[in-house]
Design an enzyme around this catalytic site. Structure first.
Site, short mmCIF file in Angstrom:
data_model
loop_
_atom_site.label_atom_id
_atom_site.label_comp_id
_atom_site.label_asym_id
_atom_site.label_seq_id
_atom_site.Cartn_x
_atom_site.Cartn_y
_atom_site.Cartn_z
N GLY A 1 0.86 -1.38 0.03
CA GLY A 1 -0.01 0.12 -0.11
C GLY A 1 0.90 1.18 0.00
O GLY A 1 2.03 1.14 0.33
N GLN B 1 3.10 9.99 1.21
CA GLN B 1 4.40 9.33 1.13
C GLN B 1 5.20 9.76 -0.22
O GLN B 1 6.45 9.51 -0.25
CB GLN B 1 4.10 7.90 1.13
CG GLN B 1 3.78 7.39 2.71
CD GLN B 1 3.49 5.94 2.59
OE1 GLN B 1 2.56 5.21 2.08
NE2 GLN B 1 4.57 5.36 3.29
N CYS C 1 6.32 -0.24 7.55
CA CYS C 1 6.15 0.94 6.72
C CYS C 1 6.94 1.35 5.62
O CYS C 1 8.08 1.38 6.09
CB CYS C 1 5.72 2.35 7.45
SG CYS C 1 5.25 3.80 6.62
N LEU C 2 6.80 1.75 4.41
CA LEU C 2 7.68 2.04 3.45
C LEU C 2 8.53 3.27 3.71
O LEU C 2 9.41 3.46 3.24
CB LEU C 2 7.15 2.12 2.18
CG LEU C 2 6.34 0.84 1.47
CD1 LEU C 2 5.66 1.09 0.13
CD2 LEU C 2 7.73 -0.21 1.31
N HIS D 1 -3.95 1.32 7.60
CA HIS D 1 -2.45 1.82 7.65
C HIS D 1 -2.54 3.28 6.65
O HIS D 1 -2.06 4.06 6.86
CB HIS D 1 -1.50 0.69 7.34
CG HIS D 1 -0.10 1.14 7.33
ND1 HIS D 1 0.96 0.97 8.31
CD2 HIS D 1 0.65 2.16 6.50
CE1 HIS D 1 2.10 1.44 7.90
NE2 HIS D 1 1.85 2.22 6.82
N GLU D 2 -3.10 2.79 5.37
CA GLU D 2 -2.95 4.06 4.57
C GLU D 2 -3.88 5.07 5.14
O GLU D 2 -3.59 6.24 4.77
CB GLU D 2 -3.52 3.51 3.15
CG GLU D 2 -2.63 2.35 2.58
CD GLU D 2 -1.06 2.49 2.62
OE1 GLU D 2 -0.70 3.69 2.77
OE2 GLU D 2 -0.41 1.68 2.79
N HIS E 1 -2.01 7.01 7.36
CA HIS E 1 -1.34 8.24 6.64
C HIS E 1 -1.91 9.35 6.45
O HIS E 1 -1.24 10.34 6.36
CB HIS E 1 -0.58 7.31 5.34
CG HIS E 1 0.58 6.87 5.63
ND1 HIS E 1 1.74 7.19 6.11
CD2 HIS E 1 0.86 5.38 5.39
CE1 HIS E 1 2.54 6.22 6.24
NE2 HIS E 1 2.34 5.08 5.71
#
Ligand code: ZN
Length: 165
Positions: A46, A51, A89-90, A131-132, A135
């Site tokens: 995702g 981000q 997380c990226l 999670h997204e 963000h």
């Protein structure tokens, strides 16, 4: 489409509440395409627009069956149960920690054509959606850990990729 650099947690845009999209036009479609390509390249499950430095309520999520959703103004309209599991997380590369999430969520959003969609998901895909959406409110998984002690460094890149959203 283009692969865009993924910002890491210390960038202020990741702590801002992203703005609602008023009109789904070609610039939003391009943003969804870039998010998709960047997520697949990372690789992750995702990615949220902030981000890659775009403070708009847009994100992409990849499901267990490799289906990819590009979502505009997503919100959780229903949830059930709970799950506790590892999450990464990226924007926080190489770290995984334990986060409690709803087991099942229904997300309402606009798709790339501006049409309203409702997506029901559970397990890891439901985790990725939550999670997204966090963000987009400037919230990082690090804020949601069951305990700071669960945070660990992961060297195994495959494991990180599987858990990173
Ligand atoms: Zn993330």
């Amino acid at each position: 489409m283009a692969i865009r650099p993924i910002l890491t947690f210390e960038q202020p845009v990741l702590r801002e509440k992203a703005k609602k999209v008023s009109r789904v036009d070609t610039s939003i479609q391009r943003l969804i395409d870039d998010l998709t390509e960047t997520m697949l390249d990372a690789p992750g499950a995702g990615l949220a627009a902030n981000q890659i430095g775009v403070p708009l309520r847009v994100c992409v999520v990849k499901g267990d069956d490799n289906q990819i959703w590009g979502l505009v103004n997503p919100e959780i309209v229903k949830h059930a149960g709970e799950q506790i599991g590892p999450e990464g997380c990226l924007s926080y590369p190489g770290w995984v920690g334990e986060v409690k999430r709803f087991e099942t969520v229904v997300v309402k959003a606009r798709n790339r054509h501006g049409k309203e969609v409702r997506i029901k998901s559970s397990g890891f895909t439901a985790r990725a959606f939550q999670h997204e959406l966090d963000h987009l409110d400037g919230v990082l998984f690090i804020d949601q850990l069951t305990s700071l002690e669960t945070l660990r460094r992961v060297e195994d890149l495959e494991a990180v990729a599987a858990a990173s959203v």
